[in-house]
Design a protein around this motif. Structure first.
Motif, PDB file in Angstrom:
ATOM      1  N   LEU A  40     -10.736 140.322   9.749  1.00 21.59           N
ATOM      2  CA  LEU A  40      -9.487 139.625  10.072  1.00 21.59           C
ATOM      3  C   LEU A  40      -8.349 140.147   9.208  1.00 21.59           C
ATOM      4  CD1 LEU A  40      -8.162 137.407  11.749  1.00 21.59           C
ATOM      5  CD2 LEU A  40      -8.809 135.754   9.993  1.00 21.59           C
ATOM      6  N   ASN A  41      -8.638 140.453   7.953  1.00 20.14           N
ATOM      7  CA  ASN A  41      -7.642 141.026   7.047  1.00 20.14           C
ATOM      8  C   ASN A  41      -7.075 142.321   7.624  1.00 20.14           C
ATOM      9  OD1 ASN A  41      -6.069 141.688   4.839  1.00 20.14           O
ATOM     10  ND2 ASN A  41      -7.776 142.138   3.481  1.00 20.14           N
ATOM     11  N   GLN A  42      -7.937 143.171   8.154  1.00 17.84           N
ATOM     12  CA  GLN A  42      -7.485 144.431   8.743  1.00 17.84           C
ATOM     13  C   GLN A  42      -6.587 144.192   9.956  1.00 17.84           C
ATOM     14  OE1 GLN A  42     -10.483 147.448   9.463  1.00 17.84           O
ATOM     15  NE2 GLN A  42     -11.560 146.958   7.552  1.00 17.84           N
ATOM     16  N   LEU A  43      -6.963 143.221  10.799  1.00 14.88           N
ATOM     17  CA  LEU A  43      -6.154 142.937  11.989  1.00 14.88           C
ATOM     18  C   LEU A  43      -4.755 142.454  11.609  1.00 14.88           C
ATOM     19  CD1 LEU A  43      -8.590 141.212  14.517  1.00 14.88           C
ATOM     20  CD2 LEU A  43      -7.546 143.470  14.688  1.00 14.88           C
ATOM     21  N   TYR A  44      -4.678 141.545  10.631  1.00 21.00           N
ATOM     22  CA  TYR A  44      -3.367 141.071  10.168  1.00 21.00           C
ATOM     23  C   TYR A  44      -2.582 142.198   9.485  1.00 21.00           C
ATOM     24  CZ  TYR A  44      -3.825 135.972  10.867  1.00 21.00           C
ATOM     25  OH  TYR A  44      -3.892 134.706  11.411  1.00 21.00           O
ATOM     26  N   SER A  45      -3.259 143.028   8.735  1.00 18.13           N
ATOM     27  CA  SER A  45      -2.586 144.044   7.912  1.00 18.13           C
ATOM     28  C   SER A  45      -1.906 145.138   8.736  1.00 18.13           C
ATOM     29  CB  SER A  45      -3.588 144.701   6.949  1.00 18.13           C
ATOM     30  OG  SER A  45      -4.104 143.753   6.032  1.00 18.13           O
ATOM     31  N   HIS A  46      -2.456 145.441   9.910  1.00 16.05           N
ATOM     32  CA  HIS A  46      -1.985 146.617  10.651  1.00 16.05           C
ATOM     33  C   HIS A  46      -1.351 146.293  12.006  1.00 16.05           C
ATOM     34  CE1 HIS A  46      -3.966 149.088   7.651  1.00 16.05           C
ATOM     35  NE2 HIS A  46      -5.109 148.462   7.858  1.00 16.05           N
ATOM     36  N   ALA A  47      -1.103 144.998  12.300  1.00 17.05           N
ATOM     37  CA  ALA A  47      -0.527 144.620  13.595  1.00 17.05           C
ATOM     38  C   ALA A  47       0.954 144.966  13.669  1.00 17.05           C
ATOM     39  CB  ALA A  47      -0.725 143.126  13.837  1.00 17.05           C
ATOM     40  N   ARG A  48       1.416 145.245  14.870  1.00 16.47           N
ATOM     41  CA  ARG A  48       2.843 145.505  15.100  1.00 16.47           C
ATOM     42  C   ARG A  48       3.607 144.212  15.332  1.00 16.47           C
ATOM     43  NH1 ARG A  48       7.419 145.838  15.436  1.00 16.47           N
ATOM     44  NH2 ARG A  48       8.774 147.376  16.445  1.00 16.47           N
ATOM     45  N   LEU A  49       2.942 143.244  15.988  1.00 13.18           N
ATOM     46  CA  LEU A  49       3.596 141.985  16.335  1.00 13.18           C
ATOM     47  C   LEU A  49       2.531 140.902  16.449  1.00 13.18           C
ATOM     48  CD1 LEU A  49       6.175 140.426  17.362  1.00 13.18           C
ATOM     49  CD2 LEU A  49       5.551 141.182  19.670  1.00 13.18           C
ATOM     50  N   PHE A  50       2.837 139.706  15.944  1.00 13.70           N
ATOM     51  CA  PHE A  50       1.947 138.558  16.059  1.00 13.70           C
ATOM     52  C   PHE A  50       2.582 137.549  17.019  1.00 13.70           C
ATOM     53  CE2 PHE A  50       0.704 134.253  15.001  1.00 13.70           C
ATOM     54  CZ  PHE A  50      -0.675 134.350  14.926  1.00 13.70           C
ATOM     55  N   ILE A  51       1.790 137.038  17.978  1.00 13.68           N
ATOM     56  CA  ILE A  51       2.321 136.084  18.954  1.00 13.68           C
ATOM     57  C   ILE A  51       1.458 134.827  18.985  1.00 13.68           C
ATOM     58  CG2 ILE A  51       2.854 135.674  21.383  1.00 13.68           C
ATOM     59  CD1 ILE A  51       3.480 138.590  21.714  1.00 13.68           C
ATOM     60  N   LEU A  52       2.132 133.672  18.958  1.00  8.96           N
ATOM     61  CA  LEU A  52       1.456 132.375  19.074  1.00  8.96           C
ATOM     62  C   LEU A  52       2.121 131.597  20.212  1.00  8.96           C
ATOM     63  CD1 LEU A  52      -0.646 130.437  17.809  1.00  8.96           C
ATOM     64  CD2 LEU A  52       1.212 129.490  16.431  1.00  8.96           C
ATOM     65  N   PRO A  53       1.482 131.555  21.402  1.00 13.49           N
ATOM     66  CA  PRO A  53       2.116 130.942  22.579  1.00 13.49           C
ATOM     67  C   PRO A  53       1.721 129.485  22.813  1.00 13.49           C
ATOM     68  CG  PRO A  53       0.228 132.259  23.253  1.00 13.49           C
ATOM     69  CD  PRO A  53       0.256 132.291  21.739  1.00 13.49           C
ATOM     70  N   SER A  54       1.431 128.742  21.761  1.00 11.92           N
ATOM     71  CA  SER A  54       0.859 127.394  21.864  1.00 11.92           C
ATOM     72  C   SER A  54       1.757 126.392  22.573  1.00 11.92           C
ATOM     73  CB  SER A  54       0.541 126.855  20.469  1.00 11.92           C
ATOM     74  OG  SER A  54      -0.400 127.658  19.819  1.00 11.92           O
ATOM     75  N   TYR A  55       1.081 125.440  23.242  1.00  5.96           N
ATOM     76  CA  TYR A  55       1.736 124.269  23.806  1.00  5.96           C
ATOM     77  C   TYR A  55       1.678 123.094  22.835  1.00  5.96           C
ATOM     78  CZ  TYR A  55       1.899 126.383  28.489  1.00  5.96           C
ATOM     79  OH  TYR A  55       2.174 127.199  29.562  1.00  5.96           O
ATOM     80  N   HIS A  56       0.708 123.144  21.919  1.00 10.53           N
ATOM     81  CA  HIS A  56       0.511 122.025  20.991  1.00 10.53           C
ATOM     82  C   HIS A  56      -0.018 122.553  19.665  1.00 10.53           C
ATOM     83  CE1 HIS A  56      -0.527 117.903  19.719  1.00 10.53           C
ATOM     84  NE2 HIS A  56      -1.596 118.467  19.175  1.00 10.53           N
TER      85      HIS A  56
END
Length: 297
Positions: free
Chosen positions: A187-203
């Protein structure tokens, strides 16, 4: 039942107090008080608003919220929105969720194993339940022709019709990578190298995954629900909840824009000051002291 048995076991240890989390377990606060225990309750949000609960479960959850507020020695809420919800039912102490400032990973072996190129993917971390809005993100992503992949880290707690439909939707997207539940270095690697983080939550209550993404200095895009707005991001970091076209439009813009050092520094400073575990720990200890210093009739 789990909370009931836990309280019975806890009584044998004669604790100074017990801390009950969430409004469901809070329904047993009077039972804990009858056993002579001091109780602190944390309200993590109006769980009864989630689509997964049936009518009876929602009634029980509302009852837990009210009873916990009445009978606990002290109540903690994790956002000002929740504070406003319970204001008429009880007094509360506002203490935000926190995150640990991470050390970014320089490794990328987990990415390589999954066919992911550092800096060339959009990341979302969530459970596969309707209120997380992943279906909107998938539809918006499929409308695009980016030279990026969409990486979804998460899964369902148990198989449901929604999770099955979501996985069928995922299977038709060659540029979509599903990692399942992951923690630690992966998970550390995924967060470290992402271009954009998206959270499309309704709640949400107060979204820890958003705080985690910001702690990594990531460019983020989130739905405009009130719990997300409480984090106080710039306006262009929000899209209209449930609007696939607006999500795609803002996603396009952010992928073509550079995340300025100034904005990154401001957001990182906010995380460090407002959602710092050391500060949160001291605030929690103060609530414990208040709970131990008084009782409720």
């Amino acid at each position: 039942m789990h909370t009931f048995l836990s309280l019975i076991i806890a009584r044998w240890y004669h604790p100074d107090l017990v801390h009950i989390h969430a409004i469901g377990p809070s329904i047993l606060t009077p039972f804990a008080r009858l056993m002579g225990l001091r109780v602190v309750v944390t309200n993590h949000g109006p769980e009864y608003e989630r689509d997964k609960w049936g009518r009876l479960a929602k009634i029980v959850l509302r009852l837990g919220e009210r009873i916990g507020g009445i009978y606990a020695n002290e109540v903690i809420v994790i956002s000002s929105i929740i504070e406003n919800i319970v204001r008429s039912k009880c007094k509360s102490n506002l203490i935000y969720n926190g995150v640990t400032l991470p050390h970014k990973s320089r490794k990328s072996d987990f990415l390589t194993q999954n066919g992911i190129t550092p800096g060339k993917y959009i990341l979302s971390v969530a459970r596969f339940v309707p209120e997380k809005g992943l279906h909107d993100l998938i539809h918006a992503f499929k409308k695009s022709d980016y030279d990026y992949k969409l990486v979804l880290a998460g899964d369902s707690d148990h198989e449901t019709e929604y999770s099955r439909n979501l996985k069928e939707l995922l299977s038709t997207g060659r540029r979509i990578v599903l990692t399942g539940y992951i923690t630690g270095e992966s998970l550390n690697q995924l967060y470290s190298h992402a271009r954009l983080f998206i959270l499309p939550s309704y709640h949400e209550g107060l979204p820890i995954v958003l705080l985690e993404a910001l702690s990594y200095g990531l460019s983020v895009l989130v739905s405009d629900i009130q719990p997300n707005k409480e984090v106080k991001l710039p306006k262009d970091r929000y899209f209209q909840c449930g609007n696939v076209e607006d999500l795609k439009s803002r996603m396009d813009w952010l992928l073509c824009s550079n995340f300025s050092e100034n904005e990154m520094r401001k957001l990182h400073c906010m995380i460090e000051k407002k959602y710092n575990w050391n500060i949160i720990a001291m605030q929690t200890i103060d609530v414990y002291k208040k709970a131990l210093g008084k009782g409720k009739n």
